[in-house]
Design a protein around this motif. Sequence first.
Motif: not given
Length: 411
Positions: A330-333, A348-354, A377-380
């Motif tokens: 998880r990222q927090i800005l 942020r996922l390992e493959d670079g996607s969000i 989201l279901r794909v993720q």
Amino acid sequence: MSYHAAIQKIMGLASGSRSDSSPKLQFTKNGTFHISVFNDLHFAEDANNDVKTQDVMTKLIGMEDPQLIVVNGDLISGEATRSNNSDQFIQQVLKPLKQAEIPWASTYGNHDSDGNLDPQQDIYDHEKTYEKSLTRSMISSPTAGVTNYYLPVYTRGGSEDTPALLLWFFDSRGGNYPTNRGQDDPSGRRGDWVDAEVVKWFQEKNNNLTEEYGKIIPSLAFYHIPAHAMAKYQDDYYDNRTAPGINGESVVPQGGGATEYAGQDTRFMQALLETPGLMATFSGHDHLNDWCFKWNNGIKDQNLTGNGLNMCYGRRTGYGGYGDVPRGGRQILLREKHMEKEFDTWIRLEDGSISSAITLNSTYGQDRYTEREMSMLRVQASGSQALQSSTLLPLLMFWLFAFGVQYMRRL
């Protein structure tokens, strides 16, 4: 050379003792503060998985470049350690953090304490020797756990007397007491909730800080095991259209692990609700969940009603433990001028996607996400094979379109 020093040298982690010149957390010159959260690493179960987990951590740090990394519990699977190697695994956990030269702060989880793994001696006493480690222990009690503390974050170029943000860290304990330590130490299972002594310390310390600074300081809180409010929200109100993310398992809250839940974390939840300026809390523990919710409803089995506090899961980062969702963090800005009204968070996922990119503001929990966002989201959540298949569909559509254009030109 001592045994521990030799291990550090082999792993490229030799460090001096941490001095009073520990890193000072500050907002950037652009007024932002970025936190990356790693959850449920579970080192020690399998050497190959440990290497993969280090790789995930390194990738996420490289992609996000945060000002602070929070390791939010279950650094090590204590049940997989032996008495002669239990203190070695913290070096593996810390290696990507040390190499990144970014400050980090930890909470400990239920797997960080077991018969052969003492969270104080085998984890904290090693972690605190590193200059970039901000992990602290501010309560000395045999039942309070270890990682109970707070960190201030300051305005860049502003006053060094008053922080712009406070970060609270709590030890939700759990697991077992070590069996190979002193005879007078506690034994058996540890309570899996934030201890009453910690709650009292938190309330008193926060009141003292408010009085010292002459104003309410905005804050966030981190602890490993989620509060009971998250379980009741999932049972009674959960809606993926307003709380996007993976909802793959039942919430196992504080007090709900090895014992029957009987309000063990009621005082802690009450303290959170009564803390002015507390914007959100972040937990882990349940590997197949990564959603956030805004606590506005009552808890039917307790006399507690939410006040708009945001409660979030992180994302499982490690390859140890159960479950097979894509790993990430998880990222927090936070934007200093607007963080009390809203701030952004995403996975942020390992493959670079969000995935699950949301803004926690006054309308979060009411805003509904579109079907397109829901399908993403279901794909993720369906794993890497689905991710690969989803990337092939646009390519297939492109070639069908190109073929159609060429065919029409021939007519």
